[in-house]
Write a protein that holds these residues in place. Structure first.
Motif: not given
Length: 307
Positions: A160-169, A228-230, A234-235
């Motif tokens: 349903v959701t996936y992680p966000r990471s500014h460093e990784m992405s 899309t950002v939730i 951080d999802l």
């Protein structure tokens, strides 16, 4: 480019000397050592990312558990048929060869319960041509270059959701060993232009999102993707829509309500379309969970990325 990998006393191999090409396909029976080869390269990269491939001291070694690989302890990675000679300590070693550069070799001491195997030897490489002197010599090898991607067979399940990471992405451009940051990367970079014409699908503009959709349509015709950002989390949310005759006929669907193959193949497509010159892509089971026509498309795209 790495043109040869030599493995000593690591998992499936007492000794292996593997020639590598610009596009190398590993094929074989289950438990024959395909994953061992990928994990050897991933382990070197994992040690590099943690600054552990310098001259041997207390902070140099092979970290067996990290972002790229979780291999356990020494007893899990030493070749099971290893027989020590009198007075000999077991060592696990890797050697990389690349045209025009002296080989790089790293060996580590075995410890049955150790999850950090300390280096006993580290041959930092230096270019033979003085015009190509590289910092530490390590980025003479593609496994240590920017743009490295390792997508394991155990990629993320539809969620349903996936992680966000500014460093990784954003900063590293890394999709995650499980492909877990692919949705975040696509959300941040969907308007980027795919730079290399050889990668362009003829049915779409060079915009990254449209190219991803075009290649994914080889697996599932008419698929459209929303990343899309939730807000205030951080999802990320991933949605799929489907078109027929150019008209959107479905509301966005959760990945959990579409075929497993779409989400499984998405990191492969994004990794290939965003590949940089001089990068190394390790793609495990890129054809899994995809029908034969889609498998052919995955092969074409990965060959294009190699080109």
């Amino acid at each position: 480019m790495i043109d040869r990998l030599t493995i000593t006393n690591f998992k499936a191999f007492a000794a292996a000397d593997l020639p590598l090409g610009p596009y190398t396909l590993l094929s074989g029976l289950n438990s024959s050592g395909k994953s061992t080869i990928l994990q050897a390269l991933a382990l070197l990269r994992q040690a590099f990312d943690q600054d552990m491939l310098h001259d041997p001291d207390d902070s140099a070694g092979f970290p067996l558990n990290g972002v790229l690989a979780q291999l356990g302890t020494g007893r899990d990675v030493l070749h099971e048929d290893y027989v020590a000679k009198p007075g000999e300590e077991p060592e696990i070693g890797f050697r990389l060869s690349s045209s025009g550069v002296r080989p790089g070799e790293w060996r580590a001491r075995y410890g049955r319960e150790d999850d950090l195997l300390p280096l006993t030897a580290s041959a930092s490489t230096k270019a033979e041509d003085s015009t190509r002197v590289l910092e530490d010599g390590l980025d003479a090898f593609t496994v240590f270059n920017d743009g490295f991607q390792y997508l394991r067979a155990d990629r993320v399940n539809p969620a349903v959701t996936y992680p966000r990471s500014h460093e990784m992405s954003a900063q590293r451009g890394f999709l995650g060993a499980h492909g877990e940051f692919t949705v975040d990367y696509l959300g941040q970079h969907q308007d980027d232009v795919v730079q290399h014409d050889v990668l362009h699908h003829p049915d779409a503009s060079p915009r990254l999102l449209e190219q991803v959709e075009a290649w994914m349509s080889e697996i599932c015709p008419g698929v459209r993707i929303q990343a899309t950002v939730i807000e205030l989390t951080d999802l990320m949310r991933l949605g799929f829509q489907f078109t027929r005759a150019g008209q959107v006929v479905s509301a966005p669907r959760r990945p959990t309500n579409v075929g497993f193959g779409l989400g499984y193949a998405l990191p492969i497509v994004v990794a290939c379309l965003t590949a940089k010159p001089g990068a190394l892509l390790l793609l495990e089971n890129p054809e899994a969970h995809v029908h034969p026509q889609g498998q052919s498309a995955m092969a074409r795209l990965s060959c294009d990325a190699s080109s």
